[in-house]
Write an enzyme that holds these catalytic residues in place. Structure first.
Site, PDB file in Angstrom:
ATOM      1  N   ARG A   1      -8.918  -9.048   9.637  1.00 30.28           N
ATOM      2  CA  ARG A   1      -8.853  -9.645  10.969  1.00 30.28           C
ATOM      3  C   ARG A   1      -8.843 -11.173  10.997  1.00 30.28           C
ATOM      4  O   ARG A   1      -8.201 -11.763  11.871  1.00 30.28           O
ATOM      5  CB  ARG A   1      -9.995  -9.085  11.832  1.00 30.28           C
TER       6      ARG A   1
ATOM      7  N   GLN B   1       0.849  -1.200   0.000  1.00 38.03           N
ATOM      8  CA  GLN B   1       0.000   0.000   0.000  1.00 38.03           C
ATOM      9  C   GLN B   1       0.876   1.237   0.000  1.00 38.03           C
ATOM     10  O   GLN B   1       1.742   1.390   0.861  1.00 38.03           O
ATOM     11  CB  GLN B   1      -0.806   0.051   1.301  1.00 38.03           C
TER      12      GLN B   1
ATOM     13  N   TYR C   1      -6.732   9.423   4.012  1.00 38.99           N
ATOM     14  CA  TYR C   1      -5.329   9.753   3.694  1.00 38.99           C
ATOM     15  C   TYR C   1      -5.313  10.885   2.664  1.00 38.99           C
ATOM     16  O   TYR C   1      -6.353  11.326   2.196  1.00 38.99           O
ATOM     17  CB  TYR C   1      -4.599   8.497   3.185  1.00 38.99           C
TER      18      TYR C   1
HETATM   19  C1  FMN Z   1      -4.950  -4.076  12.926  1.00 37.39           C
HETATM   20  C2  FMN Z   1      -5.514  -3.466  11.677  1.00 37.39           C
HETATM   21  C3  FMN Z   1      -4.750  -2.542  10.966  1.00 37.39           C
HETATM   22  C4  FMN Z   1      -5.252  -1.962   9.798  1.00 37.39           C
HETATM   23  N1  FMN Z   1      -4.445  -1.116   9.074  1.00 37.39           N
HETATM   24  C5  FMN Z   1      -4.847  -0.717   7.851  1.00 37.39           C
HETATM   25  C6  FMN Z   1      -3.951  -0.023   7.000  1.00 37.39           C
HETATM   26  O1  FMN Z   1      -2.776   0.221   7.323  1.00 37.39           O
HETATM   27  N2  FMN Z   1      -4.416   0.351   5.785  1.00 37.39           N
HETATM   28  C7  FMN Z   1      -5.695   0.088   5.375  1.00 37.39           C
HETATM   29  O2  FMN Z   1      -6.064   0.454   4.263  1.00 37.39           O
HETATM   30  N3  FMN Z   1      -6.555  -0.568   6.158  1.00 37.39           N
HETATM   31  C8  FMN Z   1      -6.153  -0.993   7.372  1.00 37.39           C
HETATM   32  N4  FMN Z   1      -7.000  -1.749   8.135  1.00 37.39           N
HETATM   33  C9  FMN Z   1      -8.351  -2.058   7.635  1.00 37.39           C
HETATM   34  C10 FMN Z   1      -8.357  -3.391   6.854  1.00 37.39           C
HETATM   35  O3  FMN Z   1      -7.602  -3.317   5.674  1.00 37.39           O
HETATM   36  C11 FMN Z   1      -9.795  -3.769   6.468  1.00 37.39           C
HETATM   37  O4  FMN Z   1     -10.310  -2.746   5.634  1.00 37.39           O
HETATM   38  C12 FMN Z   1     -10.700  -3.952   7.680  1.00 37.39           C
HETATM   39  O5  FMN Z   1     -10.030  -4.657   8.703  1.00 37.39           O
HETATM   40  C13 FMN Z   1     -11.990  -4.683   7.334  1.00 37.39           C
HETATM   41  O6  FMN Z   1     -11.703  -5.994   6.908  1.00 37.39           O
HETATM   42  P1  FMN Z   1     -11.918  -7.281   7.885  1.00 37.39           P
HETATM   43  O7  FMN Z   1     -13.347  -7.236   8.321  1.00 37.39           O
HETATM   44  O8  FMN Z   1     -11.588  -8.444   6.990  1.00 37.39           O
HETATM   45  O9  FMN Z   1     -10.974  -7.137   9.028  1.00 37.39           O
HETATM   46  C14 FMN Z   1      -6.539  -2.304   9.333  1.00 37.39           C
HETATM   47  C15 FMN Z   1      -7.292  -3.228  10.052  1.00 37.39           C
HETATM   48  C16 FMN Z   1      -6.802  -3.811  11.200  1.00 37.39           C
HETATM   49  C17 FMN Z   1      -7.628  -4.836  11.925  1.00 37.39           C
END
Ligand code: FMN
Length: 399
Positions: free
Chosen positions: A346, A100, A170
């Site tokens: 997650r 990213q 961002y």
């Molecule tokens: C610990 C953690 C860190 C994250 N950091 C980022 C990040 O750096 N950039 C980003 O675009 N999304 C980030 N996200 C969001 C995830 O990319 C994703 O959009 C979000 O967790 C929903 O997906 P999930 O339900 O599969 O977890 C983060 C999510 C978590 C749990």
């Protein structure tokens, strides 16, 4: 879509992925001093070994002045050999690697970058307690070139794809959002103007990387703020990104400095986030007022689906579904509706082997309970699941 189809190779631009499941960018918190650490390499090797077709190194700033934290990567020639170690490790596990690329704009940390943050318009940021300066045309041109240079270095480092971050509040998202963009020039006002800088980034990056290198765009379907981007505008944005040369879109939501948990939904780990604050006053403030400062949003499986469908209907390039994919049935549903791939966050933090366990039939859903304490952990030394720390420490699966 059948389980066999999910785990059959599929193409993304010029790239073949071994299945339709990609690890989403989840900030690792493992790049102290902006360095590629062994922990970061091992984290992605381990995720790759767990069955995803591609893993995504989370937020890497395109320039030193785009950092919100000290433990964040920023792209530069000196780290290319170490990034190459990471991509080699991922490739050895039979998976692919994406990264990213972004810039934090008005919520960069002035202590970390050593100067005043840049933004679409001058604005106070409560999150970082700083006031940014409005970017000039020269600044915009410089940041376009920073994105292009970072993309080239990512390719040199062996990444198979890049993901341009144009969502989550961002810098590119700050230009797209009327909440942060109040400019009166060609880069502000109507949506076509607000798109001008992000589109320049995509077009210039496409020019340098050639026609079939995968350029994924993570964007917002809604900002989640009253005066932010609406679904009507994000459909226009999706079409514009397609025209500019995007290979695929990843529609998410939320604004890191204002509604950071909209992209996640579920628990608000106030206690743990308070522990991460540096000063005792900040810790107390987060404990007392955290719930008022950081809104909570109810979790449900596939929570981004309604808006993501609107983007899917509007464009002719692949759309990657993200948000609340927690079971084989969820994957079958969204891929059956026409999304080309899914990204998981997650579920793969809770268990790096989640995807291979699904594939071999050992489980059919993730036990992740969306407590979001992994988010607090990432800022306290490196991301892990607080309920399953052993997941990433499993010695048997280490290379
Ligand atoms: C610990 C953690 C860190 C994250 N950091 C980022 C990040 O750096 N950039 C980003 O675009 N999304 C980030 N996200 C969001 C995830 O990319 C994703 O959009 C979000 O967790 C929903 O997906 P999930 O339900 O599969 O977890 C983060 C999510 C978590 C749990």
């Amino acid at each position: 879509m059948t389980k066999t189809q999910i785990f059959t190779p599929a193409k993304l631009a010029g790239l073949e992925l071994k299945n339709r499941v990609i690890r989403a960018g989840c900030f690792e918190g493992m790049c102290q001093g902006g360095q590629v650490t062994d922990d970061l390499i091992e984290h992605h090797r381990r995720v790759a070994a767990g069955g995803v077709s591609m893993t995504t190194v989370a937020y890497c700033s395109v320039s030193a002045d785009g950092r919100a934290f000290d433990h964040e990567l920023w792209m530069r020639k000196e780290i290319v050999p170490d990034l190459k170690k990471l991509t080699d490790a991922v490739h050895r596990e039979g998976s692919l690697a994406s990264i990213q690329l972004g810039h934090s704009g008005f919520f960069t940390n002035k202590e970390v970058i050593g100067k005043r943050p840049l933004g679409a318009s001058a604005k106070w940021c409560l999150f970082m307690r700083s006031h940014c300066r409005e970017m000039t045309r020269e600044d915009i041109e410089e940041k376009v070139q920073d994105f292009v240079a970072a993309a080239e270095l990512a390719r040199d480092a062996g990444f198979d794809a890049i993901e341009i971050h144009a969502g989550h509040g961002y810098l590119l998202s700050q230009f797209l959002s009327p909440w942060t963009n109040r400019r009166n020039d060609a880069f502000g006002g109507v949506i076509d103007n607000r798109l001008r800088f992000p589109i320049k980034v995509v077009e210039n990056t496409r020019d340098i990387l050639g026609y079939d290198f995968p350029i994924l765009i993570k964007m917002n379907q809604v900002d989640g703020i009253k005066t932010g981007v609406s679904i009507h505008e994000s459909v226009i944005m999706g079409k514009a990104f397609e025209k500019a040369g995007a290979s695929a879109l990843i529609p998410s939501s939320g604004f890191t400095s204002k509604v950071p948990f909209l992209m996640l939904r579920g628990g608000l780990p106030i206690e743990e986030m308070s522990g991460n604050q540096e000063g005792s006053l900040d810790r107390l403030g987060m404990k007392l007022f955290g719930r008022f400062m950081v809104p909570e949003h109810t979790y449900q499986p596939l929570f981004q689906l309604e808006g993501a469908r609107k983007i899917l209907e509007a464009v002719n390039i692949p759309v990657i579904y993200i948000g609340g994919v927690e079971s084989l049935a969820d994957m079958q549903q969204v891929l059956g509706e026409g999304f080309s791939f899914v990204q998981l966050g997650r579920a793969t933090i809770q268990d790096p082997d989640f995807v291979s366990k699904l594939e071999t039939g050992q489980i059919d859903r993730s036990p992740c309970d969306h407590c979001n304490r992994c988010v607090a952990a990432m800022d306290a030394g490196g991301v892990y699941c607080v309920s399953n720390r052993e997941g990433f420490l499993d010695q048997d699966s280490r290379g």
